[in-house]
Write a protein that holds these residues in place. Structure first.
Motif, short mmCIF file in Angstrom:
data_model
loop_
_atom_site.label_atom_id
_atom_site.label_comp_id
_atom_site.label_asym_id
_atom_site.label_seq_id
_atom_site.Cartn_x
_atom_site.Cartn_y
_atom_site.Cartn_z
N PRO A 28 0.80 -1.23 0.00
CA PRO A 28 0.00 0.00 0.00
C PRO A 28 0.84 1.28 0.00
O PRO A 28 0.31 2.35 -0.30
N TYR A 29 2.14 1.16 0.34
CA TYR A 29 3.00 2.35 0.43
C TYR A 29 4.11 2.25 -0.61
O TYR A 29 4.61 1.17 -0.93
N TRP A 30 4.49 3.41 -1.12
CA TRP A 30 5.52 3.48 -2.15
C TRP A 30 6.40 4.70 -1.88
O TRP A 30 5.94 5.83 -1.99
N ALA A 41 7.09 2.23 11.96
CA ALA A 41 6.36 1.16 12.64
C ALA A 41 5.89 0.10 11.66
O ALA A 41 5.84 -1.09 12.00
N VAL A 42 5.54 0.52 10.45
CA VAL A 42 5.13 -0.44 9.42
C VAL A 42 6.26 -1.42 9.13
O VAL A 42 6.06 -2.64 9.09
N VAL A 43 7.46 -0.90 8.93
CA VAL A 43 8.60 -1.76 8.61
C VAL A 43 8.95 -2.65 9.80
O VAL A 43 9.24 -3.84 9.64
N ARG A 101 -2.30 -1.03 9.83
CA ARG A 101 -2.62 -0.94 11.25
C ARG A 101 -1.52 -0.28 12.06
O ARG A 101 -1.77 0.67 12.81
N PRO A 102 -0.25 -0.73 11.95
CA PRO A 102 0.80 -0.02 12.70
C PRO A 102 1.04 1.39 12.18
O PRO A 102 1.50 2.25 12.92
N HIS A 103 0.75 1.64 10.91
CA HIS A 103 0.95 2.98 10.36
C HIS A 103 0.09 4.01 11.08
O HIS A 103 0.52 5.14 11.31
N ARG A 104 -1.12 3.64 11.45
CA ARG A 104 -2.00 4.57 12.13
C ARG A 104 -1.45 5.00 13.48
O ARG A 104 -1.77 6.08 13.98
N GLN A 105 -0.62 4.16 14.08
CA GLN A 105 -0.10 4.47 15.41
C GLN A 105 1.34 4.98 15.39
O GLN A 105 1.69 5.85 16.19
#
Length: 396
Positions: A171-173, A363-365, A354-358
Motif C-alpha cells: 500500500p506504500y511506495w 512502525a510499518v517496517v 494498522r501499525p501505520h495509524r499508530q
C-alpha cells in the motif's frame, strides 16, 4: 500430485529507520563486476544451499530465495520459513533485517546490482529501472511438457487477478500512501513484457510470440518475458508471477497450493477438450487493475462474468472452482481455512496499515520484520548472529 516450489523476493531494511539497505552484495558471494565476463554470471544459476537457493535481484536492496520442489504445504511452508530466517541472519550481521514487503514504505535512492545485464537494463530503461524496487512471489508448478504448460497458461489467465487480491502487500511506495492494496502490480507493469497474455493455443504460437517480442528490439532478451504466467526457461514448470511477496509465510504457502491446483485443473480441462475462456486481454487488465486497487477490501471482477462482485464472493468462488482437485489432493479444508483466515485477518496490505495509524512508516517496517519471521523458530532454529554466505548470482 505435481511438485511445486516458490521464489520470494525480500526487502533488506535498516531496523532503526526502516529505510532500504543495499546489502545484497555482502550477503551473497560471487558478484561479477560489469567489467568482467558476464557469462560467468549467467552460468552461476544453480542454488547451492542444501534447503533453498538465494540469489541477487535487480537491486542490491533485495534478495531472492528459492525453495526446492516439494509435494505438500507443510514442507513448502517449512522451506519458506527457513529461507527467511537464513536471509535475515545474513542481513543482521551487516546491520540489516529482511522484510517481506512488496514495495518499500520508506523512500530512498536504490542501487542497481552491478552485473553487465542489469547495468545494460539501467541504460536501456532509465527511470523504470531506477525506481524498480519491488518484491514479487513466483510459484513454479511442474508440467509434463511445454505443450501442457502452454495449455495450462491459456486456461488460467482469466483467474490470476484473484491471486493479486489475495497476496496484496504494497500500500506504500517511497513514503507515500498509494491508494492501492498492491501498488507493486502498478509499478511492475511498466515493463514492456509484463502483464496478461493472449490465448496462444499451441506451443509453436507461444514460441513464435516470444521470438517476435525479442526480435522487436524492445526487450533485451527472453529473460524479459515478464508475462503473468510463462514457461520457465530453466525448469519444466509453469511460473505464475502475479502475486506480491506475502507478509506472512503461511499466506505464501497457501497461494502456492492454490496455484498448483489451478494449473492441475487447467491441465485436466485441456485433456478433456475444454477450450480456454475467450476473455479479451483488455478485460484481464481491468481485472488485474481492480484487484491491485481494492485487494479484498471492496469488489473484484468475477472471473466468470467480469462484472463487479464482492471480493469475498469471488475468492470463495475461486476455491469452489478448484475444489475437486484440492479435495483429491487432501488440501480442500486447508485452503478453505486459509481463505477464511485471510478474509478475517486481512492481507499484508491491511496488516501494514494498522501499525501505520499508530507509529507511521517506521512502525510499518518494524511490524513487517516481525511478521516476516513469525512462526519460523520451530522450522529454522536459532538464527544466531553470524552471517553465512547464502548462494550465487542468478539473474532474472
Amino acid at each position: 500430485m505435481r511438485t511445486f516450489g516458490v521464489e520470494e523476493e525480500l526487502l533488506i531494511v535498516d531496523p532503526e529507520t526502516g529505510m532500504p539497505l543495499a546489502l545484497a552484495d555482502v550477503m551473497l558471494p560471487g558478484l561479477v563486476p560489469p567489467t568482467q565476463d558476464a557469462g560467468r554470471v549467467v552460468a552461476a544459476q544453480a542454488p547451492v544451499h542444501e534447503d533453498a537457493g538465494f540469489s541477487f535481484e535487480l537491486k542490491l536492496e533485495q534478495i531472492e530465495t528459492q525453495t526446492l520442489p516439494c509435494l505438500d504445504y507443510p514442507r513448502l511452508l517449512q522451506q519458506v520459513r527457513q529461507s527467511r530466517v537464513r536471509a535475515d541472519r545474513a542481513a543482521r550481521a551487516h546491520g540489516g533485517r529482511v522484510a517481506a514487503l512488496a514495495t518499500s514504505p520508506r523512500g530512498s535512492a536504490t542501487h542497481t546490482t552491478p552485473t553487465q545485464r542489469y547495468v545494460t537494463m539501467q541504460e536501456r530503461f532509465g527511470l523504470t529501472v531506477r525506481n524498480q524496487l519491488t518484491c514479487g512471489f513466483h510459484v513454479h508448478t511442474f508440467v509434463e511438457s511445454p505443450e501442457e504448460g502452454v495449455a495450462a497458461m491459456d486456461r488460467i489467465r482469466d483467474k490470476l487477478a484473484v491471486l493479486i487480491a489475495l497476496s496484496a502487500n504494497s500500500p506504500y511506495w517511497n513514503g507515500a500512501e498509494t491508494g492501492f492494496e498492491s501498488y507493486r502490480t502498478q509499478a511492475w507493469n511498466r515493463w514492456p513484457g509484463s502483464g496478461p497474455t493472449m490465448i496462444f493455443g499451441s506451443l509453436p504460437v507461444y514460441r513464435r510470440v516470444v521470438t517476435r517480442l525479442v526480435e522487436s528490439g524492445v526487450l533485451m532478451d527472453e529473460g524479459m518475458i515478464y508475462f503473468d504466467a510463462r514457461l520457465c526457461r530453466h525448469h519444466p514448470t509453469v511460473e505464475v508471477r502475479v502475486a506480491d511477496v506475502c507478509l506472512r509465510a503461511e499466506d505464501a504457502a497457501l497461494i502456492a497450493v492454490l496455484v498448483r491446483a489451478l494449473v492441475e485443473s487447467a491441465c485436466r480441462e485441456w485433456y478433456d477438450g475444454v477450450e480456454p475462456a475467450p476473455v479479451p486481454t483488455l478485460l484481464l487488465r481491468m481485472a488485474a487493475w481492480q484487484a491491485s486497487n481494492c485487494g479484498l477490501r471492496g469488489q473484484l471482477l468475477d472471473f466468470g462474468t467480469f462484472t463487479p462482485a464482492p471480493a469475498a464472493d469471488v475468492v470463495h468462488a475461486f476455491v469452489d472452482y478448484l475444489a475437486p482437485v484440492l479435495a483429491e489432493q487432501g488440501e480442500l479444508e486447508l485452503a478453505r481455512e486459509g481463505i477464511t483466515r485471510v478474509l478475517a485477518e486481512g492481507t499484508g496490505s491491511q496488516l501494514q496499515r494498522r501499525p501505520h495509524r499508530q507509529g507511521g512508516l517506521i512502525a510499518v517496517v518494524d511490524r513487517a520484520v516481525h511478521e516476516t519471521l513469525r512462526g519460523a523458530d520451530a522450522d529454522a532454529g536459532d538464527p544466531g548472529d553470524e552471517a553465512p554466505t547464502l548462494g550465487r548470482v542468478r539473474e532474472a
